[in-house]
Motif scaffolding. Structure first.
Motif, short mmCIF file in Angstrom:
data_model
loop_
_atom_site.label_atom_id
_atom_site.label_comp_id
_atom_site.label_asym_id
_atom_site.label_seq_id
_atom_site.Cartn_x
_atom_site.Cartn_y
_atom_site.Cartn_z
N VAL A 17 43.64 46.62 36.62
CA VAL A 17 44.30 45.33 36.76
C VAL A 17 45.74 45.51 37.25
N SER A 18 46.45 46.48 36.70
CA SER A 18 47.83 46.70 37.14
C SER A 18 47.87 47.19 38.59
N ALA A 19 46.97 48.11 38.95
CA ALA A 19 46.93 48.59 40.33
C ALA A 19 46.56 47.46 41.29
N GLY A 20 45.56 46.66 40.90
CA GLY A 20 45.17 45.54 41.75
C GLY A 20 46.32 44.57 41.99
N ALA A 21 47.09 44.31 40.94
CA ALA A 21 48.23 43.39 41.06
C ALA A 21 49.26 43.94 42.04
N ARG A 22 49.55 45.23 41.93
CA ARG A 22 50.52 45.84 42.85
C ARG A 22 49.99 45.84 44.28
N MET A 23 48.72 46.20 44.45
CA MET A 23 48.15 46.31 45.79
C MET A 23 48.03 44.95 46.47
N ALA A 24 47.87 43.90 45.68
CA ALA A 24 47.69 42.56 46.24
C ALA A 24 48.94 42.05 46.95
N ASN A 25 50.05 42.75 46.78
CA ASN A 25 51.26 42.37 47.50
C ASN A 25 51.16 42.71 48.98
N ASP A 26 50.29 43.68 49.31
CA ASP A 26 50.14 44.14 50.69
C ASP A 26 48.75 43.91 51.26
N ALA A 27 47.77 43.62 50.40
CA ALA A 27 46.38 43.63 50.85
C ALA A 27 45.57 42.58 50.10
N ARG A 28 44.41 42.27 50.66
CA ARG A 28 43.45 41.39 49.98
C ARG A 28 42.68 42.25 48.98
N VAL A 29 42.69 41.84 47.72
CA VAL A 29 42.11 42.66 46.65
C VAL A 29 41.05 41.88 45.89
N ILE A 30 39.92 42.54 45.64
CA ILE A 30 38.90 42.03 44.72
C ILE A 30 38.72 43.06 43.62
N LEU A 31 38.82 42.62 42.38
CA LEU A 31 38.62 43.51 41.24
C LEU A 31 37.29 43.19 40.58
N LEU A 32 36.48 44.22 40.34
CA LEU A 32 35.17 44.05 39.73
C LEU A 32 35.17 44.64 38.33
N GLU A 33 34.80 43.84 37.35
CA GLU A 33 34.73 44.27 35.95
C GLU A 33 33.32 44.07 35.44
N ALA A 34 32.75 45.11 34.83
CA ALA A 34 31.37 45.05 34.37
C ALA A 34 31.16 44.10 33.20
N GLU A 35 32.17 43.97 32.34
CA GLU A 35 32.01 43.18 31.12
C GLU A 35 32.39 41.72 31.35
#
Length: 368
Positions: A17-35
């Motif tokens: 979640v933290s990496a996705g938040a940082r990366m979303a500043n430069d890129a389109r991000v989709i995060l997948l969570e199993a639960e």
């Protein structure tokens, strides 16, 4: 549901979640969570404390780099994520030499007398404390505020979080990864493997070389506070020989046997025998009888052989990025590791020292 993006992050713990938040500043991000929700496994079962001197040299550098973000979490939360706690290590007679090892290379840690340790934690047995050390700067972390703050930042920057999206299949074709889940198929040129205890399994699914990750169970219980004591201002106190630790928790005590039992990835639960043995060790050091356990739980802390995370692209496999092996340091290193992951994925240099970035590189663990 399906979608195309620049980056797919697999794993909804604090790392992903933290990496996705940082990366979303430069890129389109989709995060997948199993639960069904983010933070379900190790993140939601963390002891939630910031200890600057915890871990090896690389981890201590990450701890130090993360502290300013905890204190001033701009864009994540409105106020500091830390609150005073302190940490005392007590050495039983059989562990008397352990304090020297803890003090070596430590910043802001000092030896204290056994009497001072008893003054701060009055249930310690005097005869059980041969030596002691204190890290006054250890602080509680508000893990839920941290996780949810990063999740809000990810969404605010246009990213998506998809839950109940356990990965069933991963393929690479035409310069892009395709990830199949019960929630649909998702495509991106970069996959970030932040799957915690399942990171080696995700690697195998993608055709990457596993790096030797070992998930290890860590258990804990909540017990009533000792009669006649207000524990709220007590520090976390721990056996220097790593046999147990205890921490005030909402007017009660959380006690852990500090177990590290290797397991295959699973939704961890505590073992009654492990808890009983750990509580017995704890009771040898304190005057407090334990007559009732109110709650128990367990989580998996995942380590590579050198107990250092792997952060970086897998050599020889385009677009496969490792962010795994945080062990017991994942929450407190998440600000620094997420910034590093975002920099590396964007092709930027990191503000971390080069020797730290090299210490985290996945190729150090590859056997081929």
């Amino acid at each position: 549901m399906s979608g195309m993006s620049d980056i797919i992050v697999i794993g909804g713990g604090i790392a992903g979640v933290s990496a996705g938040a940082r990366m979303a500043n430069d890129a389109r991000v989709i995060l997948l969570e199993a639960e069904e929700a983010i933070g379900y496994h190790a993140t939601g079962r963390s002891a939630a404390i910031y200890i600057r001197n915890y871990g090896n040299a690389a981890l201590r550098a990450l701890n130090a780099a993360s502290e300013p973000v905890f204190l001033e979490p701009e864009g994540i939360c409105e106020s500091s994520l830390l609150s005073p706690r302190g940490l005392i290590y007590v050495a039983l007679p059989e562990h008397a030499s352990a304090i020297e090892g803890l003090l070596q290379g430590a910043t802001g840690m000092e030896r204290i007398s056994p009497e001072e340790a008893l003054r701060r934690v009055p249930i310690l047995r005097r005869e059980a404390v041969a030596d002691a050390a204190m890290e006054p700067g250890a602080q509680d972390i508000d893990v839920d505020r941290l996780l949810q703050g990063f999740a809000r930042l990810l969404r605010r920057r246009g990213g998506r979080i998809v839950t109940q999206a356990r990965v069933n299949k991963i393929e690479r074709e035409g310069g892009a990864w395709t990830v199949e889940t019960p929630q649909g198929t998702f495509t991106a040129p970069i996959i970030v493997n932040a799957a915690g205890a399942w990171a080696d399994a995700i690697a195998r699914m993608a055709g990457a070389e596993p790096l030797g990750l070992t998930p290890m169970r860590r258990s804990a219980v909540i017990v009533p506070a000792p009669e006649g004591h207000d524990v709220s201002a007590w520090p976390l106190f721990a056996c220097a020989g790593e046999g147990w630790y205890a921490k005030p928790e909402a007017g009660k005590l959380m006690v852990s046997p500090a177990d590290e039992d290797p397991f295959e990835p699973f939704d961890a639960w505590p073992d009654d025998m492990v808890l009983a043995e750990g509580l017995h060790r704890f009771q040898q050091a304190v005057t407090m009888p334990i007559t009732r356990v109110e709650r128990s739980w367990a989580g998996l802390r995942s380590f590579f052989p050198d107990r250092t995370p792997a952060v970086g692209f897998a050599p020889g496999l385009d677009g496969f990025f490792w962010l795994a092996g945080q062990g017991g340091y994942g929450v407190q290193t998440s600000p620094a590791l997420s910034a590093l992951a975002a920099d590396l994925c964007a092709g930027r240099s990191s503000s971390l020292p080069d020797e730290v970035v090299r210490a985290l590189a996945p190729e150090r663990l590859m056997t081929n």
